[in-house]
Design a protein around this motif. Structure first.
Motif, PDB file in Angstrom:
ATOM      1  N   ARG A  71      61.882  51.851  42.962  1.00 43.65           N
ATOM      2  CA  ARG A  71      61.844  51.212  41.649  1.00 43.65           C
ATOM      3  C   ARG A  71      61.839  52.306  40.589  1.00 43.65           C
ATOM      4  N   LEU A  72      62.118  51.939  39.339  1.00 41.38           N
ATOM      5  CA  LEU A  72      62.103  52.915  38.241  1.00 41.38           C
ATOM      6  C   LEU A  72      60.688  53.449  38.055  1.00 41.38           C
ATOM      7  N   THR A  84      59.136  45.515  35.938  1.00 45.75           N
ATOM      8  CA  THR A  84      58.946  45.787  37.363  1.00 45.75           C
ATOM      9  C   THR A  84      57.464  45.935  37.701  1.00 45.75           C
ATOM     10  N   ALA A  86      73.375  60.818  39.947  1.00 45.08           N
ATOM     11  CA  ALA A  86      71.950  60.503  39.804  1.00 45.08           C
ATOM     12  C   ALA A  86      71.749  59.418  38.750  1.00 45.08           C
ATOM     13  N   LEU A  87      72.504  59.535  37.648  1.00 43.43           N
ATOM     14  CA  LEU A  87      72.347  58.549  36.581  1.00 43.43           C
ATOM     15  C   LEU A  87      72.965  57.219  37.012  1.00 43.43           C
ATOM     16  N   ALA A  88      74.005  57.281  37.849  1.00 44.45           N
ATOM     17  CA  ALA A  88      74.594  56.049  38.377  1.00 44.45           C
ATOM     18  C   ALA A  88      73.586  55.328  39.276  1.00 44.45           C
ATOM     19  N   ILE A 113      62.978  47.654  31.785  1.00 47.49           N
ATOM     20  CA  ILE A 113      63.079  47.240  33.191  1.00 47.49           C
ATOM     21  C   ILE A 113      61.827  47.683  33.949  1.00 47.49           C
ATOM     22  N   ARG A 114      61.389  48.925  33.676  1.00 56.23           N
ATOM     23  CA  ARG A 114      60.182  49.416  34.330  1.00 56.23           C
ATOM     24  C   ARG A 114      58.986  48.514  33.991  1.00 56.23           C
ATOM     25  N   ASP A 129      75.996  62.819  37.142  1.00 55.22           N
ATOM     26  CA  ASP A 129      76.561  61.475  36.982  1.00 55.22           C
ATOM     27  C   ASP A 129      76.128  60.560  38.126  1.00 55.22           C
ATOM     28  N   LEU A 154      70.326  55.367  38.814  1.00 55.41           N
ATOM     29  CA  LEU A 154      69.402  54.702  37.875  1.00 55.41           C
ATOM     30  C   LEU A 154      70.026  53.428  37.309  1.00 55.41           C
ATOM     31  N   ASP A 155      71.328  53.486  37.054  1.00 55.64           N
ATOM     32  CA  ASP A 155      72.017  52.349  36.433  1.00 55.64           C
ATOM     33  C   ASP A 155      72.033  51.106  37.311  1.00 55.64           C
ATOM     34  N   THR A 158      64.929  44.849  40.304  1.00 52.91           N
ATOM     35  CA  THR A 158      63.895  45.805  39.903  1.00 52.91           C
ATOM     36  C   THR A 158      63.516  46.723  41.070  1.00 52.91           C
ATOM     37  N   GLU A 159      63.745  46.295  42.289  1.00 56.00           N
ATOM     38  CA  GLU A 159      63.445  47.131  43.457  1.00 56.00           C
ATOM     39  C   GLU A 159      64.627  47.081  44.400  1.00 56.00           C
ATOM     40  N   PHE A 172      60.972  59.589  37.558  1.00 54.20           N
ATOM     41  CA  PHE A 172      61.945  58.576  37.147  1.00 54.20           C
ATOM     42  C   PHE A 172      62.184  57.527  38.232  1.00 54.20           C
ATOM     43  N   ARG A 211      66.162  50.720  27.401  1.00 51.44           N
ATOM     44  CA  ARG A 211      66.537  49.718  28.396  1.00 51.44           C
ATOM     45  C   ARG A 211      65.793  49.960  29.713  1.00 51.44           C
ATOM     46  N   PHE A 235      69.478  49.730  38.656  1.00 47.23           N
ATOM     47  CA  PHE A 235      68.280  48.915  38.434  1.00 47.23           C
ATOM     48  C   PHE A 235      68.474  48.030  37.201  1.00 47.23           C
ATOM     49  N   SER A 236      68.000  46.810  37.289  1.00 48.39           N
ATOM     50  CA  SER A 236      68.131  45.864  36.183  1.00 48.39           C
ATOM     51  C   SER A 236      66.993  44.868  36.291  1.00 48.39           C
ATOM     52  N   LEU A 237      66.894  43.979  35.338  1.00 46.30           N
ATOM     53  CA  LEU A 237      65.844  42.955  35.397  1.00 46.30           C
ATOM     54  C   LEU A 237      66.051  42.068  36.620  1.00 46.30           C
ATOM     55  N   HIS A 294      75.800  58.664  29.720  1.00 49.87           N
ATOM     56  CA  HIS A 294      75.013  57.536  30.225  1.00 49.87           C
ATOM     57  C   HIS A 294      73.998  57.022  29.184  1.00 49.87           C
ATOM     58  N   PHE A 347      71.638  58.738  27.626  1.00 48.08           N
ATOM     59  CA  PHE A 347      70.307  59.338  27.677  1.00 48.08           C
ATOM     60  C   PHE A 347      70.123  60.451  26.654  1.00 48.08           C
TER      61      PHE A 347
END
Lengths: 247, 247
Positions: free
Chosen positions: B60-61, A75, B7-9, A71-72, B5, B11-12, B19-20, B49, A67, B14-16, A47, A49
């Motif tokens: 949110r992140l 946010t 957990a990281l998915a 985003i954080r 995987d 996180l993935d 954001t929430e 995180f 990245r 979230f984007s601009l 991923h 990281f």
């Protein structure tokens, strides 16, 4: 769910002192066996990281964090983090609180809130807070460098109330005292009947990024009330800095 | 290891643009059930995180990414990322490669390497590369704003070799061509017998942060060789930008 904690514990081993770590080192630091650590690293690498350095075979943090940090930051930008910490501080203290940042001529308020009771101080967020006459301005100045202080002291200063200090010598000694004690306190210096406590917060530079202040009726600011408010103000600063910088 | 995987998915997601996210939304986007998603979010929150927004209950992140991004940036600063991508490019092309950044009077080389063979171009890393006479300088200029171009064209320019272009009109038309084609090419303009291809790379501003260039004996730079080198140069730019920005 323990696996996720283990993976995040692996990430937590990296620091400015340990930017690259070998497998055995990482496993030992995270308290895991090597086979498990390797599997966690592979998952994190998939991923973005974690990266393995080709030459040394050591591991380092991946670019995926850049990245997510971006985003954080989008946010929770300053204005939003400031509002959240202001709300928290008002809940804790039942006093008016505001976060302000320095401009050319004074401090500008980016977040403020009044407590939900009768006898309170109102904050006009559009009002510029002159550096020399407000706890916010003086707290910011007390922790700024000598060049900044000289530039501000070179500006003309109005005597806004009977209590406003305008003499450079007196201001300098106030700044030294505020720096030593870690906060600024003013009484009636910007508006008669209003007193303030302010502390600087820091972001990514040696000079403060701004200040967090509590404003209350002067009659309420006894010594014991001040001693009760300062730890909460300090905690608000820590929360804001953490929201803005992750530290 | 599938849990990591997942957990990281999470996180993935979230984007601009997002954001929430609420729990159901997140679970749907990540293709997980709600109970599992909630457990993953709790684990991520324990490590800073993920944060839950008090008012909306959305996620949110967290600020943990700011700290890790800072460590990553200290781990792989520009000079190091530039060296790694230069090494990669030399391995791929067996030509001399260098990464350079703009200064006031020309480009400065921050990383360079020669291939392991006899007939190659040597790069002196201490040598300033004049903007008008090098592919690096022209590639940077071609993608810079008009004010930057005017400032550089207002400087005096030496005719370094017979092939150096110094006329502002000719330089302007070269810059327009280089911008349109996405790279700069020079032949013998800084040193007779040496030709170069360069592309800009970007970091956090609209103007290029620098350039990546290949330098080879002019006789070797045929049209078909150029067509073979350009995709590798483009890939090097993508790798460097990704290392520096995570994008």
């Amino acid at each position: 769910m323990k696996t996720v904690d283990k993976a995040l514990a692996v990430l937590d081993q990296f620091s400015l002192e340990h930017t690259e770590l070998g497998l055995s080192e990482l496993a030992r630091m995270a308290g895991l066996d090597k086979a498990a650590t390797r599997r966690l690293l592979l998952a994190l690498a998939r991923h973005g990281f974690i990266e393995q350095v080709a030459q040394t075979r050591k591991y380092r943090l991946g670019q995926g964090f850049l990245r997510l940090a971006r985003i954080r930051e989008a946010t929770v930008p300053l204005a939003r983090a400031a509002q959240e910490v202001t709300d928290w501080l008002v809940e804790q203290t039942a006093e008016t609180a505001h976060v302000s940042i320095p401009g050319r001529m004074g401090m500008t308020t980016v977040a403020h809130r009044m407590p939900n009771r009768g006898h309170v101080v109102n904050v006009d967020p559009a009002e510029l807070l002159p550096f020399h006459a407000t706890a916010s301005g003086l707290a910011w100045l007390a922790f700024s460098g000598p060049q900044t202080v000289e530039a501000v002291l070179a500006q003309p200063r109005a005597k806004i109330t009977a209590a406003t200090v305008t003499s450079p010598a007196e201001l300098r000694s106030m700044l030294a005292r505020f720096r030593a004690q870690g906060y600024a306190q003013t009484r009636d210096s910007f508006e008669a009947g209003v007193s303030s406590l302010a502390m600087p917060f820091f972001r990514d530079a040696p000079e403060p990024a701004g200040t967090i202040a509590l404003a209350l009726p002067t009659g309420d600011l006894t010594e014991s009330r001040r001693d009760a408010l300062l730890p909460l103000l300090r905690e608000a600063v820590a929360r804001l800095q953490s929201a803005l910088t992750g530290l």
